[in-house]
Write an enzyme that holds these catalytic residues in place. Structure first.
Site: not given
Ligand code: SF4
Length: 356
Positions: A348, A123, A110, A130, A134
């Site tokens: 976010c 963005c 996206e 990923c 996190c």
């Molecule tokens: Fe990856 Fe952390 Fe960014 Fe999420 S916040 S996309 S887990 S680096």
């Protein structure tokens, strides 16, 4: 698309084309943004026929667009989840026909278009999912499914109807840019080089959780702005939120950043998402101010957007205001980022490509 001038020169050399053909192809790809090789009309018919055998433009339109009440738009793109040819600085070779044939879209990513008075920011994502894990991030919960090529990254800009109105690009969508740095650097090169779009690097911000080797290379090779996801100044607490803290502790990240000059055009910012009762009291503000003392930077506070999938709550507005005031009074420029696109899961940490 996404191939640099040097890589196109490599393609021309391997195909026996004159060197200047590479510059002509750059003009067609990035200045005129054609979507077929046949439209490159100052290349000979033989050259276009050969290019059609070994390459494709790589442009593909979004498969969905959700529009928020506040005008934010979230675009969904299908991309190859694996096996596509990746242009890298180390590899000057052209893609083989088999590589091109493997370019089959199978995963969703996206991009979020954010209009705001005289600015319009896109963005973009740089990975499918990923690896960083996190704990507060929906993308991180998906796991990692593949890197995007520079072309897949640029396609997010080039194929939306708002392209001409874009003033800024931020690499803050799905994925960790320093974990796919070749493609991110190539995309930035296309955006900022005179053979590409010729944008000022000031229009581009690349974010990272603080992967040291990638950050160092990025800072040495690219003039775009850097945004570091900090989120907690206390090492043990940051580790509980962000596994990257184990391999690359925040004090080492800050030590590296202090080796660079931030008084010029390039800007350093820290992203700090406010989690109720976790990192939002004045003791954390004091530790943060202490950690950043003397470093030319700013802190962007972000309101956390609660989801069923993350074990955190949103901070109270009065808590956020007190935190912001504390930092500003103690020599750290601090702003609160406006929340956008929350009703379409475009804020976010909420990008997931889940429609795919
Ligand atoms: Fe990856 Fe952390 Fe960014 Fe999420 S916040 S996309 S887990 S680096």
């Amino acid at each position: 698309m996404g191939i640099t001038l040097v890589q196109l020169q490599g393609l021309c050399a391997s195909e026996g084309f004159p060197k200047f053909t590479a510059k002509q192809m750059c003009d067609w790809l990035y200045k005129k943004r054609v979507d077929t090789i046949d439209a490159m009309t100052n290349l000979s018919l033989a050259q276009r026929a050969r290019l059609n055998e070994v390459a494709c433009i790589g442009r593909h339109t979004p498969v969905n667009c959700q529009v928020s009440r506040d005008g934010t738009k979230k675009y969904l793109f299908m991309v190859p989840s694996e096996g596509t040819w990746r242009a890298t600085s180390a590899s000057k070779d052209a893609p083989s026909t088999a590589d091109v044939a493997r370019h089959v879209p199978t995963a969703g990513i996206e991009a979020v278009y954010i209009p705001d008075d005289d600015r319009a920011t896109l963005c973009v994502s740089c990975q499918v999912g990923c690896k960083m894990g996190c704990r507060f991030c929906v993308t991180g919960r998906q796991g990692f499914h593949g890197n995007l090529s520079a072309g897949d990254i640029l396609n997010q800009l080039f194929s939306i109807p708002e392209f001409e109105s874009l003033t800024n690009v931020v690499f803050m969508g799905m994925g960790e840019p320093m974990d796919n740095l070749d493609a991110v650097l190539d995309a930035c090169a296309v955006l900022t080089s005179d053979w590409g779009l010729g944008w000022s690097p000031k229009r581009i911000t690349v974010s990272t959780v603080g992967i040291l080797p990638g950050m160092k290379r990025f800072l040495d090779e690219c003039q775009c702005h850097l945004a570091v996801s900090l989120h907690n100044p206390v090492p043990q607490e940051r580790l509980a939120m962000m596994p990257v803290q184990k391999a690359f502790p925040l004090n080492q990240v800050l030590a590296l950043l202090r080796q660079y000059d931030w008084s010029g055009q390039r800007r350093l910012s820290f992203e700090y998402t406010m989690f109720r009762g976790e990192n939002d009291d004045l003791a954390h503000a004091a530790k943060l101010a202490e950690a950043l003392q003397g470093l030319e930077c700013r802190v962007n506070l972000i309101r956390f957007h609660e989801s069923d999938e993350a074990p955190y709550k949103t901070s109270m507005p009065s808590t956020i205001a007190a935190f912001q005031n504390y930092l500003n009074r103690h020599g750290v420029t601090c702003t609160l980022r406006a929340s956008r696109g929350q009703d379409i899961d475009a804020a976010c940490g909420l990008l997931a490509g889940k429609n795919a």
